[in-house]
Design an enzyme around this catalytic site. Sequence first.
Site, PDB file in Angstrom:
ATOM      1  N   CYS A  79      -8.409  -1.949  -6.547  1.00  0.00           N
ATOM      2  CA  CYS A  79      -7.381  -1.188  -5.831  1.00  0.00           C
ATOM      3  C   CYS A  79      -8.046  -0.261  -4.803  1.00  0.00           C
ATOM      4  O   CYS A  79      -8.900   0.551  -5.153  1.00  0.00           O
ATOM      5  CB  CYS A  79      -6.593  -0.356  -6.842  1.00  0.00           C
ATOM      6  SG  CYS A  79      -5.324   0.652  -6.104  1.00  0.00           S
ATOM      7  N   ASN A  80      -7.638  -0.394  -3.551  1.00  0.00           N
ATOM      8  CA  ASN A  80      -8.220   0.456  -2.502  1.00  0.00           C
ATOM      9  C   ASN A  80      -7.898   1.922  -2.734  1.00  0.00           C
ATOM     10  O   ASN A  80      -8.744   2.790  -2.543  1.00  0.00           O
ATOM     11  CB  ASN A  80      -7.671   0.051  -1.135  1.00  0.00           C
ATOM     12  CG  ASN A  80      -8.300  -1.211  -0.607  1.00  0.00           C
ATOM     13  OD1 ASN A  80      -9.147  -1.176   0.264  1.00  0.00           O
ATOM     14  ND2 ASN A  80      -7.887  -2.350  -1.146  1.00  0.00           N
ATOM     15  N   THR A  81      -6.670   2.205  -3.168  1.00  0.00           N
ATOM     16  CA  THR A  81      -6.274   3.597  -3.373  1.00  0.00           C
ATOM     17  C   THR A  81      -7.111   4.223  -4.492  1.00  0.00           C
ATOM     18  O   THR A  81      -7.636   5.337  -4.338  1.00  0.00           O
ATOM     19  CB  THR A  81      -4.766   3.687  -3.724  1.00  0.00           C
ATOM     20  OG1 THR A  81      -4.023   2.950  -2.753  1.00  0.00           O
ATOM     21  CG2 THR A  81      -4.297   5.117  -3.738  1.00  0.00           C
ATOM     22  N   CYS A 106      -6.249  -2.618   1.910  1.00  0.00           N
ATOM     23  CA  CYS A 106      -5.274  -2.634   0.820  1.00  0.00           C
ATOM     24  C   CYS A 106      -5.260  -4.043   0.236  1.00  0.00           C
ATOM     25  O   CYS A 106      -5.353  -5.027   0.978  1.00  0.00           O
ATOM     26  CB  CYS A 106      -3.889  -2.264   1.357  1.00  0.00           C
ATOM     27  SG  CYS A 106      -2.574  -2.425   0.117  1.00  0.00           S
ATOM     28  N   THR A 107      -5.127  -4.114  -1.070  1.00  0.00           N
ATOM     29  CA  THR A 107      -5.163  -5.412  -1.761  1.00  0.00           C
ATOM     30  C   THR A 107      -4.144  -6.413  -1.221  1.00  0.00           C
ATOM     31  O   THR A 107      -4.370  -7.615  -1.267  1.00  0.00           O
ATOM     32  CB  THR A 107      -4.836  -5.203  -3.254  1.00  0.00           C
ATOM     33  OG1 THR A 107      -3.664  -4.376  -3.358  1.00  0.00           O
ATOM     34  CG2 THR A 107      -5.992  -4.564  -3.987  1.00  0.00           C
ATOM     35  N   HIS A 108      -3.002  -5.899  -0.742  1.00  0.00           N
ATOM     36  CA  HIS A 108      -1.905  -6.791  -0.353  1.00  0.00           C
ATOM     37  C   HIS A 108      -2.047  -7.364   1.063  1.00  0.00           C
ATOM     38  O   HIS A 108      -1.399  -8.340   1.400  1.00  0.00           O
ATOM     39  CB  HIS A 108      -0.575  -6.039  -0.416  1.00  0.00           C
ATOM     40  CG  HIS A 108      -0.108  -5.744  -1.808  1.00  0.00           C
ATOM     41  ND1 HIS A 108      -0.869  -5.037  -2.713  1.00  0.00           N
ATOM     42  CD2 HIS A 108       1.053  -6.068  -2.443  1.00  0.00           C
ATOM     43  CE1 HIS A 108      -0.187  -4.928  -3.844  1.00  0.00           C
ATOM     44  NE2 HIS A 108       0.974  -5.544  -3.703  1.00  0.00           N
ATOM     45  N   ASP A 133      -6.410  -3.086 -11.018  1.00  0.00           N
ATOM     46  CA  ASP A 133      -5.622  -2.705  -9.845  1.00  0.00           C
ATOM     47  C   ASP A 133      -4.343  -2.052 -10.356  1.00  0.00           C
ATOM     48  O   ASP A 133      -4.013  -2.140 -11.544  1.00  0.00           O
ATOM     49  CB  ASP A 133      -5.286  -3.952  -9.014  1.00  0.00           C
ATOM     50  CG  ASP A 133      -4.427  -3.617  -7.808  1.00  0.00           C
ATOM     51  OD1 ASP A 133      -4.789  -2.688  -7.064  1.00  0.00           O
ATOM     52  OD2 ASP A 133      -3.372  -4.257  -7.620  1.00  0.00           O
ATOM     53  N   SER A 134      -3.602  -1.440  -9.438  1.00  0.00           N
ATOM     54  CA  SER A 134      -2.315  -0.857  -9.810  1.00  0.00           C
ATOM     55  C   SER A 134      -1.322  -1.935 -10.231  1.00  0.00           C
ATOM     56  O   SER A 134      -0.348  -1.636 -10.906  1.00  0.00           O
ATOM     57  CB  SER A 134      -1.754  -0.083  -8.618  1.00  0.00           C
ATOM     58  OG  SER A 134      -1.731  -0.924  -7.482  1.00  0.00           O
ATOM     59  N   TYR A 141       0.294   2.902  -6.671  1.00  0.00           N
ATOM     60  CA  TYR A 141      -0.623   4.047  -6.648  1.00  0.00           C
ATOM     61  C   TYR A 141      -0.658   4.691  -5.249  1.00  0.00           C
ATOM     62  O   TYR A 141      -0.985   5.859  -5.109  1.00  0.00           O
ATOM     63  CB  TYR A 141      -2.045   3.592  -6.982  1.00  0.00           C
ATOM     64  CG  TYR A 141      -2.334   3.316  -8.444  1.00  0.00           C
ATOM     65  CD1 TYR A 141      -1.329   3.308  -9.422  1.00  0.00           C
ATOM     66  CD2 TYR A 141      -3.648   3.067  -8.855  1.00  0.00           C
ATOM     67  CE1 TYR A 141      -1.621   3.049 -10.749  1.00  0.00           C
ATOM     68  CE2 TYR A 141      -3.953   2.808 -10.183  1.00  0.00           C
ATOM     69  CZ  TYR A 141      -2.943   2.795 -11.130  1.00  0.00           C
ATOM     70  OH  TYR A 141      -3.242   2.539 -12.447  1.00  0.00           O
ATOM     71  N   GLY A 142      -0.351   3.885  -4.245  1.00  0.00           N
ATOM     72  CA  GLY A 142      -0.538   4.324  -2.855  1.00  0.00           C
ATOM     73  C   GLY A 142       0.284   5.513  -2.440  1.00  0.00           C
ATOM     74  O   GLY A 142      -0.029   6.191  -1.462  1.00  0.00           O
ATOM     75  N   GLU A 198       4.750  -8.568  -1.572  1.00  0.00           N
ATOM     76  CA  GLU A 198       5.223  -8.933  -2.912  1.00  0.00           C
ATOM     77  C   GLU A 198       6.496  -9.788  -2.833  1.00  0.00           C
ATOM     78  O   GLU A 198       6.713 -10.672  -3.645  1.00  0.00           O
ATOM     79  CB  GLU A 198       5.455  -7.679  -3.763  1.00  0.00           C
ATOM     80  CG  GLU A 198       4.138  -6.980  -4.047  1.00  0.00           C
ATOM     81  CD  GLU A 198       4.155  -6.053  -5.240  1.00  0.00           C
ATOM     82  OE1 GLU A 198       5.185  -5.924  -5.916  1.00  0.00           O
ATOM     83  OE2 GLU A 198       3.097  -5.438  -5.484  1.00  0.00           O
TER      84      GLU A 198
HETATM   85  N1  DGL Z   1      -3.393  -1.885  -4.847  1.00  0.00           N
HETATM   86  C1  DGL Z   1      -3.009  -0.859  -3.894  1.00  0.00           C
HETATM   87  C2  DGL Z   1      -4.147  -0.654  -2.907  1.00  0.00           C
HETATM   88  O1  DGL Z   1      -4.964  -1.519  -2.666  1.00  0.00           O
HETATM   89  C3  DGL Z   1      -1.729  -1.204  -3.183  1.00  0.00           C
HETATM   90  C4  DGL Z   1      -0.492  -1.117  -4.045  1.00  0.00           C
HETATM   91  C5  DGL Z   1      -0.211   0.283  -4.535  1.00  0.00           C
HETATM   92  O2  DGL Z   1       0.161   1.164  -3.752  1.00  0.00           O
HETATM   93  O3  DGL Z   1      -0.407   0.497  -5.733  1.00  0.00           O
HETATM   94  O4  DGL Z   1      -4.258   0.398  -2.333  1.00  0.00           O
END
Ligand code: DGL
Length: 272
Positions: free
Chosen positions: A73-75, A184-186, A10-11, A42-43, A152
């Site tokens: 990571c979704n992005t 999104c992971t968060h 993940d990012s 990454y988003g 976070e």
């Molecule tokens: N992990 C990213 C996602 O799931 C979220 C955090 C980021 O923007 O890197 O898209």
Amino acid sequence: MTWKSIGIFDSGVGGLTVLRELMQVLPQEDTIYLGDTARVPYGTKSPETVTRYAEEIASFLFRRDIKLLVVACNTASAVALPALKRLLPIPVVGVIEPGARRAVEVTRSGRIGVIGTTGTIRSSAYTRAIKRLKPDAEVLTRACPLFVPLAEEGWTDNQVARLTAETYLKELQLAQVDTLVLGCTHYPLLKPIIGEIMGKEVTLVDSAHETALTVADILSRNSQLRPASEEGNHTNYVTDIPAGFVRIGTRFLGGKLGDVFQVVLDEGEEGL
Ligand code: DGL
């Protein structure tokens, strides 16, 4: 017999919500997690940059002899999955397809909302994946970038979180979606507040569990599942100093983190 690990990246810290599900579904598996904490988020970055980062990480993990790669990571899943599948000779599993599949399973009206980072929403990857499975689905999307720092910071149940969520979710609420993909992971950390705002009739879909089931299915079909009697070991790599990852990570994982090591991705090695 030695068993290979599952690689997951993940990012940053967010992918630990996916690791958590993976550890629940497959407690016998060893995992190697990489959080690109030096370059998060990454988003907000371009698809080209995210793809380059993702390729570097995939090569790094592949050199650690993994049997499957999970793009938590979704992005990165939204923009880099085809490139990663071309790069690696092992299965590469993203979070978009499993999340889309679940959304199509649970929707009754066919009106599906998707929330994610700016990069994920701009890519339309969820919309395409949902429409591939259900061409008559109506997909409404909304980027919710402020959810990442809120999660976070641990601000998941205060007035700031509530107001932010109300503002972001208003249109989706008015559009009467009956299913909302937390793309999104968060966002699973904000699930209670998102659920409260969207109402009980709206089903929230979190890709993490579906992704873990997909991994289990692939490994089982490839006869690569470790015996259920084994207990997995979990190693974490980060690209910045580990302090922040360790502090926030326990909350995202919902349990104790394994060892965390700082690494340099490029190591001067060529290609894979
Ligand atoms: N992990 C990213 C996602 O799931 C979220 C955090 C980021 O923007 O890197 O898209």
